[in-house]
Write a protein that holds these residues in place. Structure first.
Motif, PDB file in Angstrom:
ATOM      1  N   GLU A 201     -40.874  18.841 -17.285  1.00  0.00           N
ATOM      2  CA  GLU A 201     -41.176  20.429 -17.580  1.00  0.00           C
ATOM      3  C   GLU A 201     -39.897  21.186 -17.440  1.00  0.00           C
ATOM      4  OE1 GLU A 201     -44.574  23.603 -16.347  1.00  0.00           O
ATOM      5  OE2 GLU A 201     -44.069  21.701 -15.247  1.00  0.00           O
ATOM      6  N   ASN A 202     -39.648  22.140 -18.304  1.00  0.00           N
ATOM      7  CA  ASN A 202     -38.630  23.219 -18.095  1.00  0.00           C
ATOM      8  C   ASN A 202     -39.105  24.624 -17.945  1.00  0.00           C
ATOM      9  OD1 ASN A 202     -36.400  24.713 -18.303  1.00  0.00           O
ATOM     10  ND2 ASN A 202     -35.565  23.918 -20.191  1.00  0.00           N
ATOM     11  N   VAL A 203     -38.975  25.015 -16.905  1.00  0.00           N
ATOM     12  CA  VAL A 203     -39.313  26.657 -16.752  1.00  0.00           C
ATOM     13  C   VAL A 203     -38.363  27.370 -16.488  1.00  0.00           C
ATOM     14  CG1 VAL A 203     -41.198  28.037 -15.142  1.00  0.00           C
ATOM     15  CG2 VAL A 203     -41.540  25.533 -15.653  1.00  0.00           C
ATOM     16  N   GLY A 204     -37.752  28.078 -17.585  1.00  0.00           N
ATOM     17  CA  GLY A 204     -36.840  29.008 -17.443  1.00  0.00           C
ATOM     18  C   GLY A 204     -35.433  28.345 -17.044  1.00  0.00           C
ATOM     19  N   GLY A 205     -35.230  27.045 -16.945  1.00  0.00           N
ATOM     20  CA  GLY A 205     -34.194  26.340 -16.290  1.00  0.00           C
ATOM     21  C   GLY A 205     -34.317  25.809 -15.403  1.00  0.00           C
ATOM     22  N   ARG A 206     -35.527  25.793 -14.838  1.00  0.00           N
ATOM     23  CA  ARG A 206     -35.928  24.926 -13.593  1.00  0.00           C
ATOM     24  C   ARG A 206     -36.685  23.609 -14.051  1.00  0.00           C
ATOM     25  NH1 ARG A 206     -39.860  25.278  -9.253  1.00  0.00           N
ATOM     26  NH2 ARG A 206     -38.745  24.487  -7.139  1.00  0.00           N
ATOM     27  N   LEU A 207     -36.192  22.673 -13.699  1.00  0.00           N
ATOM     28  CA  LEU A 207     -36.477  21.330 -14.357  1.00  0.00           C
ATOM     29  C   LEU A 207     -37.447  20.625 -13.265  1.00  0.00           C
ATOM     30  CD1 LEU A 207     -33.093  20.255 -15.805  1.00  0.00           C
ATOM     31  CD2 LEU A 207     -34.850  21.635 -16.995  1.00  0.00           C
ATOM     32  N   HIS A 208     -38.414  19.935 -13.954  1.00  0.00           N
ATOM     33  CA  HIS A 208     -39.330  19.029 -13.296  1.00  0.00           C
ATOM     34  C   HIS A 208     -38.930  17.584 -13.519  1.00  0.00           C
ATOM     35  CE1 HIS A 208     -43.615  17.769 -11.834  1.00  0.00           C
ATOM     36  NE2 HIS A 208     -42.575  17.396 -10.979  1.00  0.00           N
ATOM     37  N   LEU A 209     -38.426  16.954 -12.961  1.00  0.00           N
ATOM     38  CA  LEU A 209     -37.530  15.626 -13.105  1.00  0.00           C
ATOM     39  C   LEU A 209     -38.497  14.558 -12.582  1.00  0.00           C
ATOM     40  CD1 LEU A 209     -34.067  16.826 -12.604  1.00  0.00           C
ATOM     41  CD2 LEU A 209     -35.136  16.702 -14.829  1.00  0.00           C
ATOM     42  N   ARG A 210     -38.609  13.358 -13.453  1.00  0.00           N
ATOM     43  CA  ARG A 210     -39.211  12.174 -12.916  1.00  0.00           C
ATOM     44  C   ARG A 210     -38.162  11.230 -12.978  1.00  0.00           C
ATOM     45  NH1 ARG A 210     -44.077   8.938 -13.152  1.00  0.00           N
ATOM     46  NH2 ARG A 210     -45.437  10.501 -14.156  1.00  0.00           N
ATOM     47  N   TYR A 211     -37.904  10.256 -11.932  1.00  0.00           N
ATOM     48  CA  TYR A 211     -37.104   9.214 -12.079  1.00  0.00           C
ATOM     49  C   TYR A 211     -37.450   8.074 -12.986  1.00  0.00           C
ATOM     50  CZ  TYR A 211     -34.732  10.742  -7.723  1.00  0.00           C
ATOM     51  OH  TYR A 211     -34.206  11.613  -6.721  1.00  0.00           O
ATOM     52  N   GLU A 395     -38.629  36.507  -5.935  1.00  0.00           N
ATOM     53  CA  GLU A 395     -39.662  35.294  -6.043  1.00  0.00           C
ATOM     54  C   GLU A 395     -38.657  34.285  -5.409  1.00  0.00           C
ATOM     55  OE1 GLU A 395     -41.838  37.046  -9.876  1.00  0.00           O
ATOM     56  OE2 GLU A 395     -40.928  35.191  -9.984  1.00  0.00           O
ATOM     57  N   ALA A 396     -39.438  33.409  -4.566  1.00  0.00           N
ATOM     58  CA  ALA A 396     -38.526  32.272  -4.181  1.00  0.00           C
ATOM     59  C   ALA A 396     -39.673  30.928  -4.007  1.00  0.00           C
ATOM     60  CB  ALA A 396     -38.275  32.542  -2.750  1.00  0.00           C
ATOM     61  N   VAL A 397     -38.790  29.956  -4.160  1.00  0.00           N
ATOM     62  CA  VAL A 397     -39.473  28.665  -4.108  1.00  0.00           C
ATOM     63  C   VAL A 397     -39.833  28.244  -2.637  1.00  0.00           C
ATOM     64  CG1 VAL A 397     -39.006  26.136  -4.475  1.00  0.00           C
ATOM     65  CG2 VAL A 397     -38.197  27.824  -6.164  1.00  0.00           C
ATOM     66  N   ASN A 398     -40.953  27.531  -2.547  1.00  0.00           N
ATOM     67  CA  ASN A 398     -41.360  27.080  -1.224  1.00  0.00           C
ATOM     68  C   ASN A 398     -40.736  25.685  -1.024  1.00  0.00           C
ATOM     69  OD1 ASN A 398     -42.872  26.225   1.040  1.00  0.00           O
ATOM     70  ND2 ASN A 398     -44.931  26.277   0.390  1.00  0.00           N
ATOM     71  N   PRO A 399     -39.894  25.380  -0.017  1.00  0.00           N
ATOM     72  CA  PRO A 399     -39.434  24.255   0.260  1.00  0.00           C
ATOM     73  C   PRO A 399     -40.218  23.119   0.580  1.00  0.00           C
ATOM     74  CG  PRO A 399     -38.713  25.527   1.856  1.00  0.00           C
ATOM     75  CD  PRO A 399     -39.574  26.422   1.001  1.00  0.00           C
ATOM     76  N   LEU A 400     -41.382  23.381   1.107  1.00  0.00           N
ATOM     77  CA  LEU A 400     -42.359  22.341   1.402  1.00  0.00           C
ATOM     78  C   LEU A 400     -43.332  21.908   0.478  1.00  0.00           C
ATOM     79  CD1 LEU A 400     -43.219  23.574   4.935  1.00  0.00           C
ATOM     80  CD2 LEU A 400     -41.348  22.173   4.239  1.00  0.00           C
ATOM     81  N   SER A 401     -43.251  22.742  -0.553  1.00  0.00           N
ATOM     82  CA  SER A 401     -43.917  22.624  -1.816  1.00  0.00           C
ATOM     83  C   SER A 401     -43.359  23.028  -3.175  1.00  0.00           C
ATOM     84  CB  SER A 401     -45.440  23.292  -1.839  1.00  0.00           C
ATOM     85  OG  SER A 401     -46.232  22.957  -3.056  1.00  0.00           O
ATOM     86  N   PRO A 402     -42.132  22.337  -3.611  1.00  0.00           N
ATOM     87  CA  PRO A 402     -41.354  22.980  -4.476  1.00  0.00           C
ATOM     88  C   PRO A 402     -41.876  23.269  -5.894  1.00  0.00           C
ATOM     89  CG  PRO A 402     -40.309  21.029  -3.623  1.00  0.00           C
ATOM     90  CD  PRO A 402     -41.849  20.858  -3.136  1.00  0.00           C
ATOM     91  N   ALA A 403     -43.210  22.792  -6.214  1.00  0.00           N
ATOM     92  CA  ALA A 403     -43.933  23.440  -7.423  1.00  0.00           C
ATOM     93  C   ALA A 403     -44.396  24.877  -7.140  1.00  0.00           C
ATOM     94  CB  ALA A 403     -44.999  22.338  -7.905  1.00  0.00           C
ATOM     95  N   GLU A 448     -43.478  35.338 -14.324  1.00  0.00           N
ATOM     96  CA  GLU A 448     -44.389  35.965 -15.343  1.00  0.00           C
ATOM     97  C   GLU A 448     -43.837  35.984 -16.722  1.00  0.00           C
ATOM     98  OE1 GLU A 448     -46.876  40.304 -16.632  1.00  0.00           O
ATOM     99  OE2 GLU A 448     -45.482  40.318 -15.113  1.00  0.00           O
ATOM    100  N   THR A 449     -42.349  36.043 -16.816  1.00  0.00           N
ATOM    101  CA  THR A 449     -41.715  36.006 -17.843  1.00  0.00           C
ATOM    102  C   THR A 449     -41.628  34.613 -18.472  1.00  0.00           C
ATOM    103  OG1 THR A 449     -40.443  37.754 -17.314  1.00  0.00           O
ATOM    104  CG2 THR A 449     -39.450  36.385 -18.969  1.00  0.00           C
ATOM    105  N   ASN A 450     -41.814  33.684 -17.546  1.00  0.00           N
ATOM    106  CA  ASN A 450     -41.753  32.212 -17.859  1.00  0.00           C
ATOM    107  C   ASN A 450     -43.454  31.705 -18.004  1.00  0.00           C
ATOM    108  OD1 ASN A 450     -38.752  31.521 -18.328  1.00  0.00           O
ATOM    109  ND2 ASN A 450     -38.753  32.701 -16.462  1.00  0.00           N
ATOM    110  N   GLY A 451     -43.989  32.441 -17.848  1.00  0.00           N
ATOM    111  CA  GLY A 451     -45.481  31.801 -17.862  1.00  0.00           C
ATOM    112  C   GLY A 451     -45.816  30.738 -16.901  1.00  0.00           C
ATOM    113  N   TYR A 452     -45.394  31.157 -15.571  1.00  0.00           N
ATOM    114  CA  TYR A 452     -45.487  30.131 -14.506  1.00  0.00           C
ATOM    115  C   TYR A 452     -46.317  31.129 -13.304  1.00  0.00           C
ATOM    116  CZ  TYR A 452     -44.584  26.071 -11.669  1.00  0.00           C
ATOM    117  OH  TYR A 452     -44.625  25.423 -10.569  1.00  0.00           O
ATOM    118  N   PRO A 453     -47.372  30.412 -12.657  1.00  0.00           N
ATOM    119  CA  PRO A 453     -47.933  31.122 -11.631  1.00  0.00           C
ATOM    120  C   PRO A 453     -47.052  31.412 -10.362  1.00  0.00           C
ATOM    121  CG  PRO A 453     -48.671  28.729 -11.714  1.00  0.00           C
ATOM    122  CD  PRO A 453     -47.653  28.834 -12.791  1.00  0.00           C
TER     123      PRO A 453
END
Length: 782
Positions: A201-211, A395-403, A448-453
């Motif tokens: 997944e690519n959310v505004g440049g933030r990549l969800h990566l699977r090995y 807005e900030a990422v939760n390091p304990l739940s990066p999603a 909101e701009t990137n359609g992410y909760p």
């Protein structure tokens, strides 16, 4: 420490019960469908961190071509000869270039389209045996231009060749990072190892990566989130090129053997070059754990891989080396600090586990460990010039739940580091400690701009909802220009483009306009438009004058929402109340009406990018024609309103009698023009001698002044002239700085000679001036 992290992660697995949010007062996460940043900021009396403070977000909106990069282009009059040019600014696929050797001279700047122009990286001409020779203007400035060329070819930061040809040409990097493509991830603990990962997944440049090779495992167990500019993210082939080994991360040795070279690849944007470090093994420092950024703790350089990279491990006195968590670093890595940084900045340093004693002391600790502190010169220079302040929102990422991305508040600022409190958590989590350049923070409305909760615990006030329902019952979402995928929501503004090639009008400096970013946003309407207006004010010849033109217009649809803007000019500070569009359906009209106020092309800025030819054909129109066109709008008042001439306030201005302004040009005799015809001036030059047009005012109409002309400013005089049928002549009064006192001194001979007007226009203008004089004597001279 790792056990605590696991416990926190497990506690966030369950989904939040949204139904309980309506009845419980406990802090818990809400779905962002009922969240409005604008309402939230208004209710809390808070402000947002400016969008430009998030460098990684700004870079994600660019094409990969940035100001300062150099390339080789053909000379415009000799297409077979090439020379080096520097990118001055970018506007979508358009580049503003300046030939090498012109330094700060803008006169020879030129635009080109990256999709059609003959552009090449530095060194291409010599490789291809093409002639390199500067344009005539450079040869005049630099006799030894060959030496200039050699120096430029050796020192230049070239545009990457893949951005000038092939499928990547003119593309935004985010367009290439599609799900299913692959990248290489450098190991967090071993600079010599990397493994392939697939973009889920690519959310505004933030990549969800699977090995790669973990297809049979649950996604949560074998994936991670990283911004595409993160130093660990590389294009396929990077490991081989840098002599690294493709090895699966620790704990994934069961990965099946696959042909990695057959994976779909993607070119990741080149990282900024980092300088070599001077750390050695055993050096002590202070550090923030990237995986658990809740404290600052003592750490040690335990391994140096090469002149660029080294490994830092957090001290743990209970089990010796290898017991604490570690992370890969370079000289510019975020989160590494010199010894005593915490003490100097008045923040707590967490002693390492197993440390004996109540108060941690670095001198004793270094002596106990037999180690040396990393010297100050090992760390990059500190630059505290940033826009983060206490109580600001983001807005900030939760390091304990990066999603999860949460509403966050800046609670503390120390140098380049900020402390953040997250909202919308099911249980209390310590404040985060992050660098201002962290890629785990984002501007308001980014989700909101990137359609992410967005996770939050905000419950809209009932009274506020009623207020909106009463004040704006007729406003509904309507169609407007929004680039695909860029903006969602009633209060979300699309990108606002600065179309530098359009006519800039009399107030705005075209050179400064060209230096503005190609766009602002997307984001909250109020925040984006406020930023746009601030940039325009700063790009004006006289910022205070533009601020005056922008002040509240009571007829505007957006007059219900007002913002205070500021300007500085000649050492003085000014401020004014300005109406700003609040909803997305008002943005296009707001931008166009603001352009009308500033007498520039209606497309100079707005949600539509002008790529080639402006629909208004503004390139062939003169300033006078625009002034005449916009000057027809009627002024609601003559002179100053009761209580003062404007809501524009100069902070350094003392109350009392206005000093008469110096009129430097008014009584200077100028060379008279030919009297053959009014159209004798060259095309494209200013033409102040236009015939007065528009509705004629009856001379017998009695003029009622609301304030004495003796107190009128230049702007008041200009406003009065624009309300007459001589509106096109208002530009002359502005240029000559004619205030109220000077206006009362004008006579027909003076107008003809000093304003260079012919008899017809001069008579019409003087009839209005005489009406002002008569009204002055009747109302104020007694």
């Amino acid at each position: 420490c790792d056990c605590h992290v696991i416990e926190y992660v497990l506690s966030f697995i369950e989904n939040v019960d949204v139904k309980c949010l309506c009845t419980s007062d406990e802090a818990s996460a809400h779905d962002d469908s009922d969240f409005s940043w604008e309402d939230y900021l208004e209710e809390n009396g808070a402000s947002a961190v400016p969008h430009h403070a998030f460098k990684h977000v700004s870079l994600s909106l660019q094409t990969g071509l940035s100001p300062g990069m150099k390339l080789e282009v053909p000379l415009r009059d000799q297409p077979d000869t090439y020379w080096v040019a520097t990118i001055i600014t970018t506007c979508g696929q358009l580049l503003l270039l300046r030939y090498e050797g012109f330094q700060d001279d803008r006169r020879a700047d030129f635009w080109c389209d990256i999709m059609t122009a003959d552009l090449h990286p530095i060194g291409w001409s010599r490789q291809q045996g093409r002639t390199m020779k500067p344009p005539e203007g450079v040869r005049e400035k630099h006799e030894d231009w060959e030496a200039l060329l050699e120096k430029t070819l050796f020192e230049s930061c070239s545009v990457p060749g893949n951005l000038l040809k092939g499928p990547h040409r003119g593309k935004n990097p985010l367009d290439l990072l599609a799900p299913g493509t692959s990248v290489e991830l450098q190991d967090r603990g071993d600079a010599r190892a990397a493994w392939v990962a697939v973009i889920e997944e690519n959310v505004g440049g933030r990549l969800h990566l699977r090995y790669t090779g973990t297809e049979g495992l649950a996604l949560a167990q074998c994936s991670l989130w990283l911004f595409y500019l993160h130093p660990l993210v590389h294009p396929l082939g990077w490991a081989k090129e840098h002599g690294c080994t493709l090895l699966p991360p620790a704990g994934y040795n069961m990965l099946s053997c696959i042909d990695l070279m057959q994976q779909a690849s993607v070119s990741v944007k080149d990282k900024m070059a980092t300088s070599s470090h001077c750390f050695t093994e055993g050096m002590k420092l202070e550090a923030v754990d990237p995986a658990s950024p809740f404290s600052i703790s003592p750490a040690t350089v335990i391994k140096v891989f090469n002149e660029m990279e080294f490994l830092v491990e957090f001290d743990d006195l209970r089990g010796g080396r290898g017991c604490g968590s570690s992370f890969l670093c370079n000289r510019d890595s975020l989160g590494i600090l010199p010894v005593q940084w915490s003490l100097k900045n008045g923040v707590q340093l967490s002693p390492p586990p197993g440390y004996q004693g109540q108060d941690f002391d670095w001198a004793n600790y270094l002596k106990q460990c037999g180690a040396d502190a990393a010297p100050q010169h090992c760390f990059p220079e500190v630059n505290t010039d940033h826009s983060f302040k206490e109580s600001m929102k983001l807005e900030a990422v939760n390091p304990l739940s990066p999603a999860d991305i949460h509403v966050a508040t800046v609670t503390k600022v120390r140098g380049q580091y900020i402390w953040l409190r997250l909202e919308g958590l099911k249980q209390i989590v310590p404040e985060l400690i992050l660098h201002v350049d962290s890629m785990e923070i984002f501007p308001v409305s980014w989700c909101e701009t990137n359609g992410y909760p967005l996770q939050h615990n905000h419950k809209p006030k009932v009274s506020q909802q009623r207020k909106v329902a009463v004040v704006q019952p007729e406003k509904q979402a309507v169609g407007f220009f929004v680039p695909a995928g860029q903006c969602n929501g009633k209060y979300s503004c699309p990108k606002i483009y600065f179309n530098h090639r359009c006519f800039s009008g009399p107030y705005l400096n075209k050179g400064r306009i060209a230096e503005l970013p190609q766009c602002v946003g997307p984001g909250s309407c109020v925040l984006v438009l406020k930023e746009v207006l601030t940039l325009l004010i700063n790009a004006a010849y006289k910022p205070s004058r533009v601020l005056r033109e922008l002040q509240v217009d009571e007829e505007a649809r957006w007059q219900d929402h007002k913002e205070t803007l500021k300007a500085k000019y000649k050492g003085k500070s000014y401020r004014a109340t300005v109406g700003v569009a609040r909803t997305a359906d008002q943005v296009a009209e707001f931008c166009r009406r603001t352009c009308v106020k500033l007498e520039c092309c209606p497309n100079l800025f707005g949600p539509r990018m002008v790529l080639e030819r402006c629909s208004e054909n503004c390139a062939v129109l003169t300033k006078t024609k625009y002034t005449h066109y916009y000057g027809k709008k009627k002024s609601k008042r003559v002179g100053r309103p009761p209580g003062g001439h404007t809501n524009l306030e100069g902070r350094m201005k003392r109350p009392g009698r206005r000093r008469r302004k110096k009129r430097k040009h008014f009584f200077v005799h100028k060379k008279k023009r030919s009297s053959n015809s009014l159209d004798s001036t060259p095309a494209g030059s200013p033409q102040p001698l236009l015939l007065c047009q528009g509705p004629r005012l009856e001379a017998s109409h009695k003029l009622c002044l609301e304030s004495s002309p003796l107190e009128w400013s230049v702007a008041d005089v200009v406003r009065f002239i624009r309300g007459t049928d001589c509106a096109p002549l208002a530009r002359i009064f502005l240029d000559q700085e004619i205030d109220g006192q000077a206006l009362l001194l004008l006579t027909l001979p003076t107008v003809q000679e000093c304003l260079e007007l012919k008899l017809g226009p001069a008579v019409k203008l003087c009839s209005h001036i005489e009406r002002v004089k008569l009204a002055f004597f009747q109302q104020f001279a007694g």
